[in-house]
Design a protein around this motif. Sequence first.
Motif, PDB file in Angstrom:
ATOM      1  N   HIS A  60      37.815  46.743  43.236  1.00 32.36           N
ATOM      2  CA  HIS A  60      39.034  46.887  42.420  1.00 32.36           C
ATOM      3  C   HIS A  60      38.762  47.613  41.122  1.00 32.36           C
ATOM      4  CE1 HIS A  60      40.785  44.348  45.327  1.00 32.36           C
ATOM      5  NE2 HIS A  60      40.173  43.259  44.941  1.00 32.36           N
ATOM      6  N   CYS A  61      38.111  46.895  40.200  1.00 30.00           N
ATOM      7  CA  CYS A  61      37.856  47.496  38.898  1.00 30.00           C
ATOM      8  C   CYS A  61      36.754  46.702  38.208  1.00 30.00           C
ATOM      9  CB  CYS A  61      39.129  47.449  38.042  1.00 30.00           C
ATOM     10  SG  CYS A  61      39.768  45.775  37.851  1.00 30.00           S
ATOM     11  N   LEU A  62      36.433  47.111  37.017  1.00 31.62           N
ATOM     12  CA  LEU A  62      35.391  46.409  36.278  1.00 31.62           C
ATOM     13  C   LEU A  62      35.892  45.049  35.825  1.00 31.62           C
ATOM     14  CD1 LEU A  62      33.943  49.202  33.940  1.00 31.62           C
ATOM     15  CD2 LEU A  62      32.843  48.161  35.915  1.00 31.62           C
ATOM     16  N   ARG A  63      34.968  44.099  35.782  1.00 31.87           N
ATOM     17  CA  ARG A  63      35.361  42.788  35.277  1.00 31.87           C
ATOM     18  C   ARG A  63      35.169  42.760  33.763  1.00 31.87           C
ATOM     19  NH1 ARG A  63      31.082  39.341  37.816  1.00 31.87           N
ATOM     20  NH2 ARG A  63      29.902  41.130  37.053  1.00 31.87           N
ATOM     21  N   LYS A 112      38.122  54.348  39.487  1.00 30.72           N
ATOM     22  CA  LYS A 112      38.620  53.308  38.582  1.00 30.72           C
ATOM     23  C   LYS A 112      37.590  52.978  37.512  1.00 30.72           C
ATOM     24  CE  LYS A 112      41.606  51.502  37.953  1.00 30.72           C
ATOM     25  NZ  LYS A 112      42.470  50.370  37.815  1.00 30.72           N
ATOM     26  N   ILE A 113      36.341  52.859  37.967  1.00 30.14           N
ATOM     27  CA  ILE A 113      35.301  52.506  37.005  1.00 30.14           C
ATOM     28  C   ILE A 113      35.172  53.579  35.928  1.00 30.14           C
ATOM     29  CG2 ILE A 113      32.826  52.159  36.708  1.00 30.14           C
ATOM     30  CD1 ILE A 113      32.773  50.799  39.389  1.00 30.14           C
ATOM     31  N   GLU A 128      37.378  55.626  34.904  1.00 25.34           N
ATOM     32  CA  GLU A 128      38.525  55.578  33.995  1.00 25.34           C
ATOM     33  C   GLU A 128      38.363  54.448  32.992  1.00 25.34           C
ATOM     34  OE1 GLU A 128      41.965  55.166  36.427  1.00 25.34           O
ATOM     35  OE2 GLU A 128      41.759  57.180  37.276  1.00 25.34           O
ATOM     36  N   GLU A 129      37.932  53.298  33.510  1.00 28.06           N
ATOM     37  CA  GLU A 129      37.808  52.154  32.600  1.00 28.06           C
ATOM     38  C   GLU A 129      36.717  52.354  31.570  1.00 28.06           C
ATOM     39  OE1 GLU A 129      38.996  47.991  33.895  1.00 28.06           O
ATOM     40  OE2 GLU A 129      37.955  48.873  35.616  1.00 28.06           O
ATOM     41  N   PHE A 185      37.023  53.065  43.979  1.00 26.02           N
ATOM     42  CA  PHE A 185      36.343  52.161  43.040  1.00 26.02           C
ATOM     43  C   PHE A 185      35.657  52.956  41.934  1.00 26.02           C
ATOM     44  CE2 PHE A 185      34.883  48.484  41.344  1.00 26.02           C
ATOM     45  CZ  PHE A 185      33.640  47.997  41.715  1.00 26.02           C
TER      46      PHE A 185
END
Lengths: 347, 415
Positions: free
Chosen positions: A179-182, A219-220, A222-223, A216
Amino acid sequence: MNQQASVGNAMMPDTVVSSGVGGMYGEKAGGPVDFSYVGIDAILEQMRRKAMKQGFELNIMVVGQSGLGKSTLMNTLFKSKVSRKSVLATAQEKIPKTVEIKSISHDIEEKGVRMKLTVIDTPGFGDQINNENCWQPIMKFINDQYEAYLQEEININRKKRIPDSRVHCCIYFIPPTGHCLRPLDVEFMRRLSKVVNIVPVIAKADTLTLEERDFFKKKIREELQANGIDVYPQKEFDEDAEDRMINEKIREMIPFAVVGSDQEYQVNGRRLLGRKTKWGTIEVENIAHCEFAYLRDLLIRTHMQNIKDITSSIHYEMYRVRRLNENNTAVAHTNGLPEHHLTAHEM
Amino acid sequence: MENSSSNNRFRSAVFNHDDEDQDKEYVGFATLPNQVHRKSVKKGFDFTLMVAGESGLGKSTLVNSLFLTDLYKDRKLLNAEERITQTVEITKHTVDIEEKGVKLKLTIVDTPGFGDAVNNTECWKSVADYIDQQFEQYFRDESGLNRKNIQDNRVHCCLYFISPFGHGQMDGENAPSVDEIESLHNRWLTKRSSKRLQSHLRPLDVEFMKALHEKVNIVPVLAKADTLTPSEVKKKKMKIREEIEQYGIKIYQFPDCDSDEDEEFKQQDLELKESIPFAVIGSNTVVEAKGKRVRGRLYPWGIVEVENSAHCDFVKLRNMLVRTHMQDLKDVTRETHYENYRAQCIQSMTRMVVKERNRNKLTRESGTDFPIPLVTGGTDSETEKLIREKDDELRRMQEMLQRIQNQMHTKRDAY
C-alpha cells in the motif's frame, strides 16, 4: 648551427626542433623516444598500490522489523555468512525489549582487494508495541561513531590512518504491504536521512506481482518526496552532469524490491541462489525476478566509494560543524545551557 | 561520446557480469580501486616541489627538463652588483599538466638568491619560514568549519642541489681508493687533517639540510654532473652519503620493498637507494647524435644525453619523482612532517595559553587575546579541551614534584 642553438638558448626550449619539446600535452615526436611524455599518469598506479596495501573499510547498518530477511540479505550480498545470526550460534530468536545495536566485523578479500566489512544489526527495531523513539538508540550510535572519529582527528598525536567506524550506509527494510509507507517508516527515514545515507529496500518482494510492485514503489517515492526525505543518492550531492544522469536512473528505481537467499538450486543446468516454491524457483540474481542485482551493483560495484565519500565529506562534516558550534555556544555562556536546548541540537 | 557510455554504465554493470556471476564467490568489490581511481582522475592531483641551491647549478634547466615546461621563460638574470643586496626570495610557479586524462597541478617553489650573498648566515630561514607558513595555512584550513575545498600548498619535496665543484682532489694517484675511504671513515671522525679527504658538503649545505630535514623531504641532487667522470661521480656520491650520515641529516628515505614484490622491482629499488645523490644533467634542447635525436648538451668532445642512464641519473630522478614515489612523498609530508608541525604547534599554543593564564585570570570572552592562529569560534573548543587536559597534567606533575621534593627534604633532615 645546432651548437649555436644549444649554447645560446640553454634556458629556453629549443625553437629549432619545435615539435619535440613543445609538445607537452601528449603529442608524440617522431622516432622511438617520446620527448613529450613525463609520466604523471603513473600516479594512478601508485595510488592503486597504496589502496591495495591498505585495504578498505565499509560499515553497513541494516534496520527493519524482525523477520524481514535482513540477515539473509547481507549474506546474499557478500556471498558469505556475514550476518549476526550466522556468526553468533547462540543467537536467540526472542525479540529484545529495546533496540540493540550489534556490530560484527569481517575481513574479506577478493582479487587482492582486502576489505574490512562491518555489519551493524539493530534487533528490536519496530518490534515493540509502542515504538516511539525506537530510532533514538540508532541515532545515538551513528553520532557516537562520528564523535569517535572527531576525537581522533583533533588529537595531538593522531594515528596515521584514523579507523573509520562511521556508518556509511543504512539499509532500511520496508515490509511488502503493497500500500504505502507506514508512519514508523516515515518517522525513521525522516530523521535518519539527515545524518546517514539511507537506502530503502522492499523486503521479501516475492509476495508482490510486478504491477503491485510498481504501484508500491511509485507510492513510496511520492511519500518520500512529500515528507522531504532525501534517500541515497541524494539529488543535491550530484557532482556533475554525468553523475546526475546515472543517479537519476537509480532514483527512478528505488526502492529496490529484493529477495534474499543463501541456498542454491539447480535451474537450467546452472546452480543459482534462489528460493524454491511449488510454483517455481525465484532466482535472486535474475533481474526479471527481483532487483537484488541492482542493489548489489549500486552498493558494491559502482557506488561504494561514493557512499563513503558522502558520509565523510557531508554527513560527518555537518556533525563536526554542529559539534564545534555547540561547544562554542556552551562555552561562551558562563552558565550551562538548559538541557532541552542541547538535545534539540542532536535531533 | 562520454555521456552515452556513462549512460549505460549503470545498466551494463548489471548485464555484463554473467561470467563473473557464474563464479560463485565473486561479490564485486574488487572494483573499489577503480571507483577510487575514477574520482581521483576527475579531481586531479597536485604536487609542490621546491628547488634550492646556489645560482648557476642548473636548477631551472632541470625543472624544465623534468616536467617539459618552460617556466622560466621571462626570467631576468641579475648581475653581480645587483645580487649583493638581494635577499633570498621565495618564488612560486604553477603549471597545469595533463597526460592521458590525468591532471596534475604542479607548483615549483624556487629560492633565488640562496647562497649568493657574501654573508649567507641563516639564508635558509626564509625557506624554513615559507614551509612553516604552508603548514600553518593547512592547519588553519583543516581546523576550520568549511573544509570542502582545502588547497594543499604544503611542500612535498625539496631538491637540494649540491655543487660538483667540491673540495678534494679526486683524480690521479693522489685519489684515495674507495676501500681507503671506507677504512679511514672512523679515523676521520676524530681527526680531519688529511687534505685528500676534505668534505664535499660545504658548511652551507649541511646547515641548510639540517635546518629543513624535519620539515620537508630532502632529495639531494649532484648538479652539473657532466663535469665529472664516472669514477669521480661514484666516489663523490659515496662521500656525500657518508657525510650526510655523519652529520645526522635525515634525507628522504625510500620505503622498503615488500617481501612479496618481484625481483625486478627489488633490484630497481636497491639501485635507487644507492644512487643518492642523483647526479643530474638537465637540458631543454634536442640535438642530433648518430642519426637519432636526443635531449642533451653538445660539446666539441661529444654529446651528453640527458636521458641516457649511462650518462647521468636524470631518468632515475624523474622516474622516482613522478612515476614511482610521488604518492609516497606526499604521504610522508602529510603523515610525518605535517603531523610533527601540528603537534608542536598545539603544544606551544597550550604552553603560551597556560603562561597567560597564570599571569592574569582570563575570562573566556578575552579569548581573542591569545595569539592562536585558529578560526575564532570553532576550534577554541578544541583548544579549550586540550588546555584543560594540559592544565590537569601540569597540576598532577606539579603535585608529584612537590611530593618528591618533600621526600627529599625529610630525607635530608633525617641526616
